[in-house]
Design a protein around this motif. Structure first.
Motif, mmCIF file in Angstrom:
data_model
loop_
_atom_site.group_PDB
_atom_site.id
_atom_site.type_symbol
_atom_site.label_atom_id
_atom_site.label_comp_id
_atom_site.label_asym_id
_atom_site.label_seq_id
_atom_site.Cartn_x
_atom_site.Cartn_y
_atom_site.Cartn_z
ATOM 1 N N VAL A 137 39.018 49.991 32.122
ATOM 2 C CA VAL A 137 38.449 51.327 32.327
ATOM 3 C C VAL A 137 37.290 51.210 33.299
ATOM 4 O O VAL A 137 36.298 50.522 33.033
ATOM 5 C CB VAL A 137 37.980 51.923 30.981
ATOM 6 C CG1 VAL A 137 37.569 53.370 31.172
ATOM 7 C CG2 VAL A 137 39.085 51.818 29.933
ATOM 8 N N ASN A 138 37.446 51.877 34.427
ATOM 9 C CA ASN A 138 36.431 51.803 35.471
ATOM 10 C C ASN A 138 35.282 52.737 35.108
ATOM 11 O O ASN A 138 35.315 53.932 35.398
ATOM 12 C CB ASN A 138 37.064 52.179 36.823
ATOM 13 C CG ASN A 138 36.107 51.964 37.984
ATOM 14 O OD1 ASN A 138 34.921 51.698 37.787
ATOM 15 N ND2 ASN A 138 36.610 52.093 39.196
ATOM 16 N N VAL A 139 34.277 52.177 34.441
ATOM 17 C CA VAL A 139 33.058 52.952 34.136
ATOM 18 C C VAL A 139 31.872 52.305 34.843
ATOM 19 O O VAL A 139 30.753 52.341 34.352
ATOM 20 C CB VAL A 139 32.804 53.079 32.608
ATOM 21 C CG1 VAL A 139 33.739 54.087 31.984
ATOM 22 C CG2 VAL A 139 32.904 51.732 31.902
ATOM 23 N N GLY A 140 32.165 51.747 36.040
ATOM 24 C CA GLY A 140 31.091 51.062 36.745
ATOM 25 C C GLY A 140 31.154 51.225 38.246
ATOM 26 O O GLY A 140 30.602 50.408 38.983
ATOM 27 N N LYS A 177 34.894 48.082 32.406
ATOM 28 C CA LYS A 177 34.318 47.496 33.618
ATOM 29 C C LYS A 177 32.986 48.171 33.934
ATOM 30 O O LYS A 177 32.934 49.347 34.288
ATOM 31 C CB LYS A 177 35.287 47.629 34.793
ATOM 32 C CG LYS A 177 34.752 46.945 36.037
ATOM 33 C CD LYS A 177 35.798 46.826 37.102
ATOM 34 C CE LYS A 177 35.246 46.175 38.353
ATOM 35 N NZ LYS A 177 36.245 46.070 39.404
ATOM 36 N N LEU A 178 31.916 47.403 33.790
ATOM 37 C CA LEU A 178 30.547 47.934 33.862
ATOM 38 C C LEU A 178 29.909 47.663 35.210
ATOM 39 O O LEU A 178 30.345 46.792 35.960
ATOM 40 C CB LEU A 178 29.693 47.254 32.781
ATOM 41 C CG LEU A 178 30.248 47.255 31.360
ATOM 42 C CD1 LEU A 178 29.308 46.482 30.440
ATOM 43 C CD2 LEU A 178 30.461 48.672 30.852
ATOM 44 N N ARG A 179 28.827 48.383 35.461
ATOM 45 C CA ARG A 179 27.988 48.060 36.622
ATOM 46 C C ARG A 179 27.197 46.787 36.365
ATOM 47 O O ARG A 179 26.707 46.594 35.235
ATOM 48 C CB ARG A 179 26.962 49.164 36.842
ATOM 49 C CG ARG A 179 27.509 50.369 37.482
ATOM 50 C CD ARG A 179 26.372 51.336 37.709
ATOM 51 N NE ARG A 179 26.859 52.396 38.555
ATOM 52 C CZ ARG A 179 26.081 53.175 39.273
ATOM 53 N NH1 ARG A 179 24.787 53.020 39.256
ATOM 54 N NH2 ARG A 179 26.591 54.104 40.027
ATOM 55 N N ILE A 239 32.075 42.343 33.931
ATOM 56 C CA ILE A 239 30.773 42.499 34.611
ATOM 57 C C ILE A 239 30.886 41.819 35.955
ATOM 58 O O ILE A 239 30.995 40.587 36.011
ATOM 59 C CB ILE A 239 29.633 41.854 33.805
ATOM 60 C CG1 ILE A 239 29.559 42.454 32.389
ATOM 61 C CG2 ILE A 239 28.322 42.030 34.532
ATOM 62 C CD1 ILE A 239 28.581 41.715 31.487
ATOM 63 N N GLY A 240 30.875 42.568 37.002
ATOM 64 C CA GLY A 240 30.781 44.020 37.069
ATOM 65 C C GLY A 240 31.567 44.503 38.272
ATOM 66 O O GLY A 240 32.449 43.850 38.803
ATOM 67 N N ASN A 241 31.124 45.628 38.756
ATOM 68 C CA ASN A 241 31.724 46.249 39.944
ATOM 69 C C ASN A 241 30.847 45.914 41.163
ATOM 70 O O ASN A 241 29.917 45.118 41.055
ATOM 71 C CB ASN A 241 31.783 47.762 39.727
ATOM 72 C CG ASN A 241 32.999 48.387 40.381
ATOM 73 O OD1 ASN A 241 33.241 48.161 41.557
ATOM 74 N ND2 ASN A 241 33.750 49.161 39.622
#
Ligand SMILES: Cc1cc2nc3c(=O)[nH]c(=O)nc-3n(C[C@H](O)[C@H](O)[C@H](O)COP(=O)(O)O)c2cc1C
Length: 284
Positions: free
Chosen positions: A124-127, A165-167, A190-192
């Motif tokens: 899940v792209n949350v970053g 997937k975090l910043r 960790i991370g984008n």
């Protein structure tokens, strides 16, 4: 290494989202087995097709790239009809990266992907470095990211991994990792790319070897603060030594992104070098 934590988790080497094309572009560079058994995160898939941003989308920077590709993808229906079946036939373990404009879109993507044959897990792209500019759901606050994960987890079978997937933002990454894990993420990535700018000031994300020390700090701090959360390191992996550094810091796996754009054989070489059975042969 990674598989010791959970058989369902990817590892020790995985293709980072958006950096293996559709898989077809990468296949010729993956050795005799092609994509068979390769853990791969797809480019981020959205409900509707996205054309991507204006050019130039990528420029070189010292130690990496600045990119603003805008998540170009054919949309879920087309992905399910073409790219996913091809990847599954090629034998890849497919982790579909998803991105949405609303929480409902993330849930919808998860529900429909849960029924698609061959999906090993979701990432899940949350970053994304600039989710607001890109029209994505705003997840700057850890509880927003966690709400997305909870919505996805409700729609996706419990026995298949959901990766958050975090910043790589050291000031928030522990809080984000804990919140996303509590919300049901099997592991965090960790991370984008790191928020950055093109020479003309346009917003983008920095990727590549320049990120290695940042990623290492984020991986280390999460492993120490919330040891229950499996961490997949992404950002700056470019050779065996950099991958081993993250694994030594406690990551269960590493993802390879920008390095593939410079040398598409990187993931195949890392797989050989880091595969535990290969290590045993070397030790024998
Ligand atoms: C050209 C390009 C496209 C990318 N596309 C995506 C994407 O679709 N979804 C995503 O979550 N990350 C995407 N990323 C970010 C990478 O997956 C990775 O998180 C980031 O580049 C840091 O890793 P690296 O230093 O190994 O490249 C992209 C990166 C690049 C350079």
């Amino acid at each position: 290494m990674g598989r010791g934590v959970s058989a369902a988790l990817p590892g020790p080497v995985m293709v980072a989202a958006g950096c293996g094309g559709t898989g077809r572009e990468l296949e010729p560079f993956c050795g005799p087995d092609g994509l068979a058994g390769l853990d791969l995160a797809t480019r981020s898939i959205t409900l509707d097709a996205r054309a991507g941003g204006p050019g130039p989308r990528v420029v070189e920077a010292p130690g990496g790239l600045v990119n603003a590709v805008g998540l170009p993808n054919p949309g879920l229906e087309h992905f399910l009809a073409t790219e996913l079946p091809w990847l599954v036939r090629a034998g890849a373990r497919v982790f579909v990266s998803i991105a949405g404009a609303t929480m409902g879109e993330y849930a919808d993507l998860a529900r429909r992907l849960s029924r698609a044959p061959g999906v090993a897990g979701l990432e899940v792209n949350v970053g994304a470095p600039d989710e607001v500019g890109g029209g994505l759901f705003e997840v700057r606050e850890p509880f927003h990211a966690a709400s997305v994960i909870a919505a996805v987890r409700r729609e996706f079978p419990a026995d298949r991994p959901v990766l958050a997937k975090l910043r790589p933002d050291v000031s928030r990454v522990v809080e984000s990792a804990r919140a996303c894990h509590d919300a049901g993420a099997t592991a965090v990535v960790i991370g984008n790319s790191v928020p950055a700018a093109f020479p003309d000031g346009r917003a983008g994300g920095l990727s590549g070897p320049a990120l290695a020390p940042i990623t290492l700090r984020c991986v280390g701090v999460v492993r120490r603060s919330v040891p229950a959360v499996p961490v997949i390191a992404c950002g700056g992996v470019h050779d065996v030594a950099s991958a081993r550094t993250y694994l030594a810091a406690g990551a269960v796996a590493v993802q390879v992104g920008t390095a593939l754009l410079h040398d598409p054989t990187t993931v195949a070489r890392l797989r050989v070098a880091l595969d535990p059975s290969h290590d045993l042969q070397e030790d024998a």
